[in-house]
Structures are given as C-alpha cells and as structure tokens.
Motif scaffolding. Sequence first.
Motif, PDB file in Angstrom:
ATOM      1  N   ARG A   1       1.045  -1.193   0.128  1.00 51.07           N
ATOM      2  CA  ARG A   1       0.257  -0.339   0.006  1.00 51.07           C
ATOM      3  C   ARG A   1       0.887   1.494  -0.330  1.00 51.07           C
ATOM      4  O   ARG A   1       2.098   1.382   0.032  1.00 51.07           O
ATOM      5  CB  ARG A   1      -0.656   0.279   0.417  1.00 51.07           C
ATOM      6  N   ASP A   2      -0.027   2.841  -0.900  1.00 53.30           N
ATOM      7  CA  ASP A   2       0.800   3.529  -0.546  1.00 53.30           C
ATOM      8  C   ASP A   2       0.487   4.717  -0.304  1.00 53.30           C
ATOM      9  O   ASP A   2      -0.748   4.267  -0.722  1.00 53.30           O
ATOM     10  CB  ASP A   2       2.056   3.896  -2.523  1.00 53.30           C
ATOM     11  N   ARG A   3       0.923   6.099  -0.336  1.00 53.85           N
ATOM     12  CA  ARG A   3      -0.228   7.301  -0.165  1.00 53.85           C
ATOM     13  C   ARG A   3       0.766   8.347  -0.493  1.00 53.85           C
ATOM     14  O   ARG A   3       1.939   8.273  -0.963  1.00 53.85           O
ATOM     15  CB  ARG A   3      -0.468   7.369   1.420  1.00 53.85           C
ATOM     16  N   TYR A   4       0.810   9.258  -0.799  1.00 53.94           N
ATOM     17  CA  TYR A   4       1.488  10.585  -1.340  1.00 53.94           C
ATOM     18  C   TYR A   4       1.563  11.470  -0.410  1.00 53.94           C
ATOM     19  O   TYR A   4       1.471  11.670   0.449  1.00 53.94           O
ATOM     20  CB  TYR A   4       0.482  11.738  -2.134  1.00 53.94           C
ATOM     21  N   VAL A   5       3.100  11.665  -0.576  1.00 55.70           N
ATOM     22  CA  VAL A   5       3.913  12.829   0.611  1.00 55.70           C
ATOM     23  C   VAL A   5       4.026  14.180  -0.542  1.00 55.70           C
ATOM     24  O   VAL A   5       4.766  13.872  -2.103  1.00 55.70           O
ATOM     25  CB  VAL A   5       4.432  12.309   1.326  1.00 55.70           C
ATOM     26  N   GLY A   6       4.461  14.957  -0.418  1.00 56.22           N
ATOM     27  CA  GLY A   6       4.780  16.449  -0.557  1.00 56.22           C
ATOM     28  C   GLY A   6       6.670  16.256  -0.457  1.00 56.22           C
ATOM     29  O   GLY A   6       7.271  15.777   0.833  1.00 56.22           O
ATOM     30  N   VAL A   7       7.052  17.100  -1.780  1.00 59.03           N
ATOM     31  CA  VAL A   7       8.720  16.968  -1.474  1.00 59.03           C
ATOM     32  C   VAL A   7       9.426  18.565  -1.477  1.00 59.03           C
ATOM     33  O   VAL A   7       8.542  19.127  -3.309  1.00 59.03           O
ATOM     34  CB  VAL A   7       9.123  15.273  -2.294  1.00 59.03           C
ATOM     35  N   GLY A   8      10.398  18.801  -0.900  1.00 60.26           N
ATOM     36  CA  GLY A   8      11.130  20.007  -1.785  1.00 60.26           C
ATOM     37  C   GLY A   8      12.463  20.390  -1.694  1.00 60.26           C
ATOM     38  O   GLY A   8      12.826  19.196  -0.958  1.00 60.26           O
ATOM     39  N   ARG A   9      13.269  21.484  -2.222  1.00 59.62           N
ATOM     40  CA  ARG A   9      14.447  21.341  -1.740  1.00 59.62           C
ATOM     41  C   ARG A   9      14.764  20.921  -0.214  1.00 59.62           C
ATOM     42  O   ARG A   9      14.012  22.052   0.436  1.00 59.62           O
ATOM     43  CB  ARG A   9      14.769  21.629  -3.172  1.00 59.62           C
ATOM     44  N   LEU A  10      15.982  20.991   0.517  1.00 58.49           N
ATOM     45  CA  LEU A  10      16.569  20.600   1.220  1.00 58.49           C
ATOM     46  C   LEU A  10      16.633  23.119   1.257  1.00 58.49           C
ATOM     47  O   LEU A  10      17.538  22.747   0.569  1.00 58.49           O
ATOM     48  CB  LEU A  10      18.331  20.717   1.386  1.00 58.49           C
ATOM     49  N   GLY A  11      15.620  23.822   1.904  1.00 63.02           N
ATOM     50  CA  GLY A  11      16.098  24.770   2.074  1.00 63.02           C
ATOM     51  C   GLY A  11      14.518  25.723   1.607  1.00 63.02           C
ATOM     52  O   GLY A  11      15.798  26.770   1.534  1.00 63.02           O
ATOM     53  N   HIS A  12      14.234  25.054   1.492  1.00 67.63           N
ATOM     54  CA  HIS A  12      12.616  25.652   0.593  1.00 67.63           C
ATOM     55  C   HIS A  12      12.282  26.111   2.056  1.00 67.63           C
ATOM     56  O   HIS A  12      12.318  26.035   2.710  1.00 67.63           O
ATOM     57  CB  HIS A  12      11.959  24.982   0.458  1.00 67.63           C
ATOM     58  N   THR A  13      12.394  27.270   1.181  1.00 68.58           N
ATOM     59  CA  THR A  13      10.998  28.739   1.973  1.00 68.58           C
ATOM     60  C   THR A  13      10.602  27.739   3.115  1.00 68.58           C
ATOM     61  O   THR A  13       9.617  28.315   4.349  1.00 68.58           O
ATOM     62  CB  THR A  13      10.783  29.501   2.039  1.00 68.58           C
ATOM     63  N   LEU A  14       9.962  27.102   2.374  1.00 67.08           N
ATOM     64  CA  LEU A  14       7.400  26.549   2.968  1.00 67.08           C
ATOM     65  C   LEU A  14       8.386  25.562   4.116  1.00 67.08           C
ATOM     66  O   LEU A  14       7.714  25.144   4.493  1.00 67.08           O
ATOM     67  CB  LEU A  14       7.313  25.820   2.227  1.00 67.08           C
ATOM     68  N   LEU A  15       9.816  25.033   3.975  1.00 66.59           N
ATOM     69  CA  LEU A  15       9.749  24.039   4.817  1.00 66.59           C
ATOM     70  C   LEU A  15      11.190  24.764   5.719  1.00 66.59           C
ATOM     71  O   LEU A  15      11.964  23.230   6.358  1.00 66.59           O
ATOM     72  CB  LEU A  15      10.531  22.988   3.991  1.00 66.59           C
ATOM     73  N   SER A  16      11.259  26.157   5.864  1.00 68.26           N
ATOM     74  CA  SER A  16      12.234  26.109   6.585  1.00 68.26           C
ATOM     75  C   SER A  16      11.861  25.923   8.200  1.00 68.26           C
ATOM     76  O   SER A  16      13.303  25.781   8.379  1.00 68.26           O
ATOM     77  CB  SER A  16      12.445  27.873   6.843  1.00 68.26           C
TER      78      SER A  16
END
Length: 322
Positions: A166-181
Amino acid sequence: MPRIDLNLLTALDALLTERSITGAARRLNLSVSAMSRTLMRLRAATGDRLLLQAGRALVLTPYAEQLSQRLPALIREAQALLSPAEHRFEAATLEQSFTLRAGEGFVDLLGAALMDRIHRAAPGVQLRFTSKPDWNAQPLREGAIDLEIGTVRTSAPEIRTRLLFRDRYVGVGRLGHTLLSGTGTDIRVEDWAACAHVVASRTGEALSPVDVALEALGLQRRVLMVVPSYTSAMQVAHRSDLLAVIPRSCLGNRFTPDHAAANGLQWFELPVLTPAFNVSAIWHPRLDQDPAHRWLRAEVLAVCVEAYQRDANVEDSLKSTR
C-alpha cells in the motif's frame, strides 16, 4: 502415425526387469494371462521375441538387452512430461527472459534488489524492464509484457492482480525551501497551494487526487511544469523552488534508505487528505499456472514485502491508510 499405447512401456520394463511373466504380472497387479497377452502385443509392436525360454527361465534377446539399457531413462522422461508442471520446475536451471513494465521509481528503488534476489536463485534469468507510457492491457494480452507493476487502471475483466504493498502521497521540496524552513510540519494548505509546483503525469494531464482534494477546499495549485515520471519531478524539485507530490515509497526503502535526502529533498505530510492506493503485480490469466511465471511473481512480492512492509519508517507512515 499408428496409435501407441504408452502403457506398453511400463509392461516392457517390468518384463525385462523381472525376466518372468509371473513376476511382471505380480509387479503390475495383473493376471498371468493378461501379462502373456501383453507380451504378445509387445512382440508384434517391436518385431522381436524379446523373451525366450531357456530351461525353466526366460532370457532376453540381444534387442531386448539393448532396450533394457534405454528403457528406464525413457520411462522417467515420459513420466516427467505427463506430470503436473510445477513438479518439473527448478529455478536454478531456468533459462528465460522476462519482460516487466514498471514505473521508473520501481526500477530505481527496487530493480537492483529484485535482480540480486533472482540471480541468486536463478542465474540464467534475465529481466527486461520497459517504459510504462499508459495502462493499456493489450501488451499483457498479446504476451509482449509478462508482468506489470503499478496501480490497476484497466477495465480488462480477465486481468489478474496481486497486492504488493500500500502507498500514499507525500510532498517534497529541496532542502532549505522557504516553505520547509521550520520543522516541516503544520504547513498551511493555502501557503502550500500558492507555491510553484511540478506535477508528474504520464498522460500529460495536471489533475490528480491532490487537485481533487484542493478543489473541494476551493483552492488550486500553481502548476508550472508537468513531467512524465515521479523521478523527474524529484529532480526538478531538487534543482528549483518547485514542490512535487510523490508516492511515499519513492522516499526510500530498506534497500535504498534516505533516498529523498540523498537527492537533496525534504519530505512533508500533505496539508490535504488524499486516498491511499495499491501497488500491484498485474498479469494475464494464461500465465496463472506457468511455473516460471508463478515463481517470478513470488520473487517480486517477496522483494516488496522486504522493502516496505518490514521498513519501520514506511510502516509508521502507512498506518493511517490501512
């Protein structure tokens, strides 16, 4: 070609081994008269007397001596040909090439582990992975594809499937992305939707289950790029400020831990709910009982179980989807 009674081979073997009509009859649980009639049929079929009286015993003719050397191997081969197929299968001696259709993510993350497992059991087997431009079942029907791996999106009623994980969706962004700061948690859905996005789609269409969930909230992603695969979306996200949505399995597994981090990506839980989905093995029913194909399916399942269902991180992330 005249009809051949293969039962005569068993009778001939008994007669040549026992060198006695009575002994052969006892061995085959027949009457002596029935065994005598069978010997007459064998003499007519071979054109040789086979057994001759020598005092109180029977001796073999020269031709019967030759047959006695060839017959055991011939009977074993006939029995093998007429026995159930699975009894004849040995992976170690298998010489075969299998064609599999799977997404780039499966090949990148599990291809090496699958090949290693198969090569240890069957060094004569070759795997050929082909691209997966769509979900058309016709290549499976025609035999161009032996096994497909992915989500089931075909209406073909005869196609067989087996759940791999079974699988599901997640989000990814580059290391240091402002949304993930920050911590990468508690991301506001409005902030996430307002970011620039890259979408993976084999058909070129940007709409996905994520967009359906956003539409219910009256929101829409700002999609700047559409690429054909999740691996491409991950590469674009790594080298830009675009965010991507990928299956959780693409982050890594027991064989390729921290795959996302190794590619300069940070993952996060999506701020919208999307349904989990099945990743399955898909094949045509004409291969249901083929021993080599059954073995291949079992090997693919074993690798997936080892990669994901025994991975504690994936298990924790998938608990809510079961």
